[in-house]
Design a protein around this motif. Structure first.
Motif, PDB file in Angstrom:
ATOM      1  N   SER A   1      -5.641  -4.906  -1.398  1.00  3.09           N
ATOM      2  CA  SER A   1      -7.046  -5.083  -1.033  1.00  3.09           C
ATOM      3  C   SER A   1      -7.502  -6.513  -1.317  1.00  3.09           C
ATOM      4  O   SER A   1      -8.184  -7.140  -0.487  1.00  3.09           O
TER       5      SER A   1
ATOM      6  N   SER B   1      -4.188   0.253  -3.034  1.00  3.11           N
ATOM      7  CA  SER B   1      -3.600  -0.825  -3.823  1.00  3.11           C
ATOM      8  C   SER B   1      -4.627  -1.934  -4.050  1.00  3.11           C
ATOM      9  O   SER B   1      -5.107  -2.544  -3.097  1.00  3.11           O
TER      10      SER B   1
ATOM     11  N   VAL C   1      -8.310   1.466   0.937  1.00  2.00           N
ATOM     12  CA  VAL C   1      -7.077   0.855   0.439  1.00  2.00           C
ATOM     13  C   VAL C   1      -6.894   1.265  -1.018  1.00  2.00           C
ATOM     14  O   VAL C   1      -7.791   1.084  -1.842  1.00  2.00           O
TER      15      VAL C   1
ATOM     16  N   GLU D   1       0.836  -1.203   0.000  1.00  2.00           N
ATOM     17  CA  GLU D   1       0.000   0.000   0.000  1.00  2.00           C
ATOM     18  C   GLU D   1       0.873   1.255   0.000  1.00  2.00           C
ATOM     19  O   GLU D   1       0.552   2.253  -0.677  1.00  2.00           O
TER      20      GLU D   1
END
Length: 635
Positions: free
Chosen positions: A407, A403, A401, A19
């Motif tokens: 996720s 990314s 999230v 992330e």
């Protein structure tokens, strides 16, 4: 620690790093790799700027009052992380410095630097500010997880084992009944659970069930036996609300955090404000003035340097730095004094990692909106706890999230949700006080196993006996296909927007709209922008509702309510593609904002490809609330 628990925590660290890379990538694309004129057009940069004033703020940090020349439209807001940069020579000597926006008023922006003085390149005439990227949060999450992994023969290890289900959470024997007449049965049960838990307890609060009221009651009851607690939430808005509620209960609170990120009406409760009233503040003020004088003397040598003047300037700055160290020492002593006297320390999850809270262990740590927080962020305050109480609703908005891969691999699952699945420690609040029975029922079936009930005060509350409580306006067959903004890839639907306003105008002829609040919600930002633009043409709506009408995304409406809610679903295509609409927890939020009337507008042929919407359409048929958009085509 079992290998399974360690593997889960190591996997969490990996996802946080994933992330972090995605966040950096987005920032690089948006700011660092984009030409300055394009950044200015996007509103993520102000350039050039002029420094109108500089002075030392709380903590000895430098505050700048700046203005952009010429005036530009921008996205800078109070509390935003930014960087001050010099465009000349950029990229060669990395000339930028971090800061936070303290306030914004038209063309004037006040920023607080992370340093106590400006670097030499700040004398340039080519200064600007960018929206910044703050990696500190990711570092703090990783450090907290490392602490949890390495915990051995200590309280943190015991909490970790209880949270991961390695050991069963323990509860003291209940020996008395709390006297809280303003709470209902399930709310009292939740408070009891938090008081008698030895390790962890969860308050599960569906929409309108009084989750905040219950949490505040738990904190107040805890303070009858404990001297101090730590109260956290993932957002500044949630922390500010908790601060207000606890002040109303006469709890002595301290709100930690950067003043730029705290609402003005609670600044008196901040650590900085309380230090201003401390007995030693006069000494602190005197020393700060001396620092300013030394800096002013040093800056006199700024224009024409020779070796002697450079040395004199260096000595003045060195003297000011030494005095700043004394200021820091005194501030630390004053902070400890103020903190020791408070009952509740309130802050965001990441601020719990603050230096002033180092080596402090709290008997209870309360985490509000825990279902919206990344798991890594929750571990930060938990490392300081002897007991943890989480409150929230994992059937509403999940953690944000960026990314997709992170996720997909589980970063979007909160610690609260995992705990609720692992252990029988969550108490469901069962009575909701917000919405009519028909508005509640579908959400109740899908998300809460029909365990919720509408309080008598709202169960039949509507706009009128002849006004339906729920409407689904079906645009199928109307030719209202979605469109896409190619720049941001966000979708909008002009035809659906037109029908929404036509329905709204008709409704206004049938009800007493005075004092009613209205919200228009869409999952798509582009549809929100389109609806706001079209609102300018809706004279009757603006004259009737005015400031009581707001148009925004689902996320922006979390925690809010309106008498009337319109939801524009947008998606209409031949492939049954519904995109964001697959996130049914977001739709749970949207559908449960309404108190007296809910209107959902969408294309049944498109959305019925998803079982959640197919079942919703069956519910609409069941309560006889189906309407075709054709009814509004000639208005």
């Amino acid at each position: 620690m079992t290998s399974d628990v360690e593997n889960q925590l190591q996997q969490l660290k990996k996802l946080i790093q994933m992330e972090r890379l995605e966040d950096q990538k987005i920032f690089t694309q948006m700011v660092l790799d984009t030409p300055i004129e394009e950044k200015k057009a996007r509103g993520v940069t102000c350039y050039p700027i002029v420094i109108n004033k500089e002075y030392l703020g709380l903590g000895g940090k430098l505050v700048l009052e700046i203005s952009s020349q010429p005036k530009t439209n921008h996205l800078f807001t109070s509390g935003a992380v930014i960087s001050l940069f010099a465009e000349k020579g950029r990229g060669k000597k990395n000339p930028f410095i971090g800061a936070i926006v303290a306030s914004v008023e038209n063309n004037n922006i006040v920023i607080c630097l992370h340093e106590d003085e400006l670097p030499e390149w700040a004398d340039s005439s080519s200064l600007g500010i960018d929206l910044g990227n703050d990696e500190k949060t990711f570092i703090q999450m990783e450090e907290a997880i490392d602490k949890v992994i390495s915990a051995k023969n200590c309280r943190l290890q015991e909490l970790r084992d209880a949270i991961f289900g390695v050991s069963s959470p323990k509860f003291y024997t209940k020996n008395n009944t709390i006297n809280l007449d303003h709470l209902n049965v399930s709310q009292k049960e939740a408070v009891d659970k938090t008081l008698y838990a030895q390790d962890i307890a969860i308050i599960h609060g569906p929409p309108g069930t009084g989750k905040t009221t219950t949490l505040i009651a738990s904190i107040c009851e805890t303070l009858k036996t404990e001297n101090q607690v730590l109260v956290c939430a993932p957002s500044n808005a949630a922390v500010d609300l908790l601060t207000v509620k606890l002040i109303e209960c006469d709890v002595d609170v301290i709100r930690l955090g950067h003043p730029a990120r705290i609402q003005p009406h609670i600044l008196e409760s901040t650590l900085d404000a309380k230090i201003l009233k401390h007995r030693d503040h006069k000494i602190l003020k005197k020393w700060r003035k001396e620092v300013l004088d030394l800096r002013a003397q040093a800056l006199k040598f700024h224009k024409h340097f020779d070796r002697q003047k450079r040395q004199e300037r260096k000595e003045k700055f060195q003297e000011s730095r030494l005095l700043l160290k004394e200021i820091e020492r005194l501030e630390k002593a004053m902070c400890n004094d103020v903190l020791h006297k408070s009952q509740a320390i309130i802050c965001t999850l990441t601020v719990a990692n603050s230096k002033i809270l180092q080596n402090i262990e709290f008997p209870v740590v309360f985490i509000d909106e825990a279902a919206q927080a990344l798991e890594g962020a929750c571990w930060i305050p938990i490392t300081k706890a002897r007991k943890v109480v989480m409150a929230g609703d994992h059937c509403q908005l999940p953690p944000t999230v960026k990314s997709r891969q992170a996720s997909k691999e589980g970063l979007g699952v909160s610690l609260m949700e995992k705990c609720a699945q692992r252990q029988e420690i969550a108490t469901l609040l069962k009575v909701q006080y917000r919405m009519h029975q028909q508005i509640m029922d579908y959400s109740n079936r899908v998300f809460y196993d029909n365990k919720l009930e509408a309080d008598l005060s709202v169960k039949e509350r509507s706009l009128g006996k002849k006004i339906s409580v729920v409407d689904f306006v079906d645009t199928a067959g109307c030719g209202f296909e979605e469109e896409c903004n190619q720049k941001n890839k966000s979708r909008y639907n002009p035809g659906e927007a037109k029908v929404l306003f036509q329905h709204f105008n008709r409704l206004l002829t049938e009800i007493d709209y005075h004092e009613l609040s209205v919200g228009i919600i869409s999952p798509y930002k582009e549809q929100v922008l389109y609806l706001r633009d079209r609102l300018l043409e809706q004279v009757k709506i603006r004259d009737s509702i005015g400031s009581r009408l707001s148009i925004n995304t689902i996320d922006s409406f979390q925690g809010q309510e309106r008498d009337i809610i319109y939801i524009s679903l947008v998606r209409s295509n031949n492939n049954g593609e519904i995109g964001f609409l697959k996130d049914i927890r977001r739709m749970n939020v949207a559908m449960t904002r309404a108190k007296k009337k809910l209107v959902v507008i969408g294309d049944s042929a498109t959305i019925s490809s998803e079982s959640f919407y197919c079942d919703f359409l069956e519910y609409i048929e069941e309560i006889e609330s189906y309407t075709s958009a054709w009814e509004f085509m000639d208005m």
